[in-house]
Motif scaffolding. Sequence first.
Motif, mmCIF file in Angstrom:
data_model
loop_
_atom_site.group_PDB
_atom_site.id
_atom_site.type_symbol
_atom_site.label_atom_id
_atom_site.label_comp_id
_atom_site.label_asym_id
_atom_site.label_seq_id
_atom_site.Cartn_x
_atom_site.Cartn_y
_atom_site.Cartn_z
ATOM 1 N N PRO A 1 15.910 8.902 -0.132
ATOM 2 C CA PRO A 1 15.230 8.013 -1.081
ATOM 3 C C PRO A 1 15.106 8.649 -2.466
ATOM 4 C CG PRO A 1 13.641 9.080 0.341
ATOM 5 C CD PRO A 1 15.010 9.467 0.851
ATOM 6 N N PRO A 2 14.854 7.839 -3.482
ATOM 7 C CA PRO A 2 14.612 8.395 -4.817
ATOM 8 C C PRO A 2 13.434 9.379 -4.744
ATOM 9 C CG PRO A 2 14.799 6.005 -4.916
ATOM 10 C CD PRO A 2 14.761 6.387 -3.460
ATOM 11 N N GLY A 3 13.524 10.430 -5.478
ATOM 12 C CA GLY A 3 12.463 11.426 -5.463
ATOM 13 C C GLY A 3 12.619 12.482 -4.385
ATOM 14 N N PHE A 4 13.610 12.327 -3.498
ATOM 15 C CA PHE A 4 13.823 13.281 -2.413
ATOM 16 C C PHE A 4 14.064 14.686 -2.947
ATOM 17 C CE2 PHE A 4 16.882 15.465 0.433
ATOM 18 C CZ PHE A 4 16.067 15.626 1.533
ATOM 19 N N ALA A 5 14.814 14.805 -4.029
ATOM 20 C CA ALA A 5 15.179 16.110 -4.570
ATOM 21 C C ALA A 5 13.961 16.932 -4.954
ATOM 22 C CB ALA A 5 16.081 15.949 -5.789
ATOM 23 N N SER A 6 12.881 16.280 -5.346
ATOM 24 C CA SER A 6 11.690 17.009 -5.803
ATOM 25 C C SER A 6 10.565 17.035 -4.762
ATOM 26 C CB SER A 6 11.184 16.413 -7.110
ATOM 27 O OG SER A 6 10.840 15.057 -6.926
ATOM 28 N N PHE A 7 10.832 16.549 -3.545
ATOM 29 C CA PHE A 7 9.812 16.547 -2.504
ATOM 30 C C PHE A 7 9.443 17.980 -2.119
ATOM 31 C CE2 PHE A 7 8.846 16.895 2.064
ATOM 32 C CZ PHE A 7 7.646 16.203 2.085
ATOM 33 N N ARG A 8 8.163 18.282 -2.078
ATOM 34 C CA ARG A 8 7.684 19.606 -1.683
ATOM 35 C C ARG A 8 6.739 19.427 -0.499
ATOM 36 N NH1 ARG A 8 8.349 24.104 -4.494
ATOM 37 N NH2 ARG A 8 8.602 23.003 -6.468
ATOM 38 N N ALA A 9 7.127 19.931 0.659
ATOM 39 C CA ALA A 9 6.355 19.750 1.885
ATOM 40 C C ALA A 9 5.051 20.546 1.887
ATOM 41 C CB ALA A 9 7.190 20.146 3.099
ATOM 42 N N ALA A 10 5.020 21.643 1.177
ATOM 43 C CA ALA A 10 3.831 22.498 1.084
ATOM 44 C C ALA A 10 3.877 23.217 -0.258
ATOM 45 C CB ALA A 10 3.809 23.505 2.232
ATOM 46 N N PRO A 11 2.765 23.724 -0.726
ATOM 47 C CA PRO A 11 2.737 24.339 -2.058
ATOM 48 C C PRO A 11 3.797 25.419 -2.301
ATOM 49 C CG PRO A 11 0.508 24.074 -1.248
ATOM 50 C CD PRO A 11 1.424 23.695 -0.116
ATOM 51 N N LYS A 12 4.093 26.237 -1.308
ATOM 52 C CA LYS A 12 5.071 27.313 -1.508
ATOM 53 C C LYS A 12 6.444 27.002 -0.916
ATOM 54 C CE LYS A 12 1.708 30.956 -2.035
ATOM 55 N NZ LYS A 12 1.270 32.295 -1.652
ATOM 56 N N ALA A 13 6.619 25.800 -0.384
ATOM 57 C CA ALA A 13 7.907 25.404 0.196
ATOM 58 C C ALA A 13 8.869 25.003 -0.916
ATOM 59 C CB ALA A 13 7.718 24.242 1.159
ATOM 60 N N ARG A 14 10.145 25.279 -0.716
ATOM 61 C CA ARG A 14 11.156 24.867 -1.686
ATOM 62 C C ARG A 14 11.413 23.372 -1.579
ATOM 63 N NH1 ARG A 14 15.358 29.823 -0.645
ATOM 64 N NH2 ARG A 14 14.378 31.273 -2.069
ATOM 65 N N THR A 15 11.758 22.774 -2.704
ATOM 66 C CA THR A 15 12.166 21.371 -2.718
ATOM 67 C C THR A 15 13.605 21.293 -2.208
ATOM 68 O OG1 THR A 15 13.089 21.451 -4.955
ATOM 69 C CG2 THR A 15 10.721 20.937 -4.756
ATOM 70 N N PRO B 1 20.114 21.021 -13.620
ATOM 71 C CA PRO B 1 18.959 20.126 -13.708
ATOM 72 C C PRO B 1 19.089 18.848 -12.871
ATOM 73 C CG PRO B 1 20.210 20.093 -15.760
ATOM 74 C CD PRO B 1 20.818 21.150 -14.890
ATOM 75 N N GLU B 2 20.294 18.383 -12.661
ATOM 76 C CA GLU B 2 20.517 17.153 -11.899
ATOM 77 C C GLU B 2 20.861 17.491 -10.444
ATOM 78 O OE1 GLU B 2 20.104 14.040 -12.974
ATOM 79 O OE2 GLU B 2 19.449 14.857 -14.902
ATOM 80 N N PHE B 3 20.172 16.860 -9.526
ATOM 81 C CA PHE B 3 20.402 17.094 -8.101
ATOM 82 C C PHE B 3 21.837 16.739 -7.707
ATOM 83 C CE2 PHE B 3 19.293 15.913 -3.515
ATOM 84 C CZ PHE B 3 19.241 17.223 -3.091
ATOM 85 N N SER C 1 24.482 16.939 -9.488
ATOM 86 C CA SER C 1 25.360 18.008 -9.971
ATOM 87 C C SER C 1 25.269 19.226 -9.065
ATOM 88 C CB SER C 1 24.992 18.399 -11.403
ATOM 89 O OG SER C 1 25.132 17.313 -12.263
ATOM 90 N N GLU C 2 24.076 19.520 -8.574
ATOM 91 C CA GLU C 2 23.889 20.657 -7.658
ATOM 92 C C GLU C 2 24.605 20.385 -6.341
ATOM 93 O OE1 GLU C 2 23.235 24.226 -7.496
ATOM 94 O OE2 GLU C 2 21.688 23.490 -8.856
ATOM 95 N N ILE C 3 24.564 19.137 -5.881
ATOM 96 C CA ILE C 3 25.280 18.763 -4.657
ATOM 97 C C ILE C 3 26.782 18.962 -4.846
ATOM 98 C CG2 ILE C 3 25.905 16.829 -3.147
ATOM 99 C CD1 ILE C 3 23.048 15.730 -3.679
ATOM 100 N N ALA C 4 27.308 18.505 -5.980
ATOM 101 C CA ALA C 4 28.739 18.650 -6.256
ATOM 102 C C ALA C 4 29.135 20.127 -6.336
ATOM 103 C CB ALA C 4 29.098 17.931 -7.550
ATOM 104 N N ARG C 5 28.308 20.939 -6.988
ATOM 105 C CA ARG C 5 28.617 22.371 -7.091
ATOM 106 C C ARG C 5 28.563 23.027 -5.708
ATOM 107 N NH1 ARG C 5 25.516 26.410 -11.133
ATOM 108 N NH2 ARG C 5 23.699 25.779 -9.915
ATOM 109 N N PHE C 6 27.599 22.633 -4.889
ATOM 110 C CA PHE C 6 27.495 23.165 -3.530
ATOM 111 C C PHE C 6 28.782 22.911 -2.756
ATOM 112 C CE2 PHE C 6 26.601 22.102 0.926
ATOM 113 C CZ PHE C 6 26.184 23.339 1.392
ATOM 114 N N HIS C 7 29.264 21.675 -2.800
ATOM 115 C CA HIS C 7 30.480 21.344 -2.048
ATOM 116 C C HIS C 7 31.710 22.037 -2.625
ATOM 117 C CE1 HIS C 7 28.777 18.784 0.965
ATOM 118 N NE2 HIS C 7 28.092 18.142 0.044
#
Length: 101
Positions: A27-41, A71-73, A75-81
């Motif tokens: 869903p929109p906003g998934f890239a910035s979801f933080r499950a806990a204060p110190k958890a990575r998005t 900065p763009e999720f 773009s990060e996905i494309a770089r990962f692949h």
Amino acid sequence: MHETPALLGHFLAALAYRTQKALRGAPPGFASFRAAPKARTPHELLCHMNSVLGYATTFFLGGSYREPPLPEFASEIARFHATLTELARWVAQAEPWAAIT
């Protein structure tokens, strides 16, 4: 042929599949979801995974791997692949393995 390249190739393919499956239909906003204060998005996790794969590529290419987070999720996905594809290509080659200790 040594079994290590085949096994690592399988692991990389599984990593690609599982990552794509986790991101599919997010869903929109998934890239910035933080499950806990110190958890990575998810965006931070993908950036970290990309850094680990980039570092692994240096075993074949030499040098170092330091890429700033994108900065763009998407773009990060494309770089990962792209990084995953490059590492898989190196892993599949037999010649470089002789030089890695």
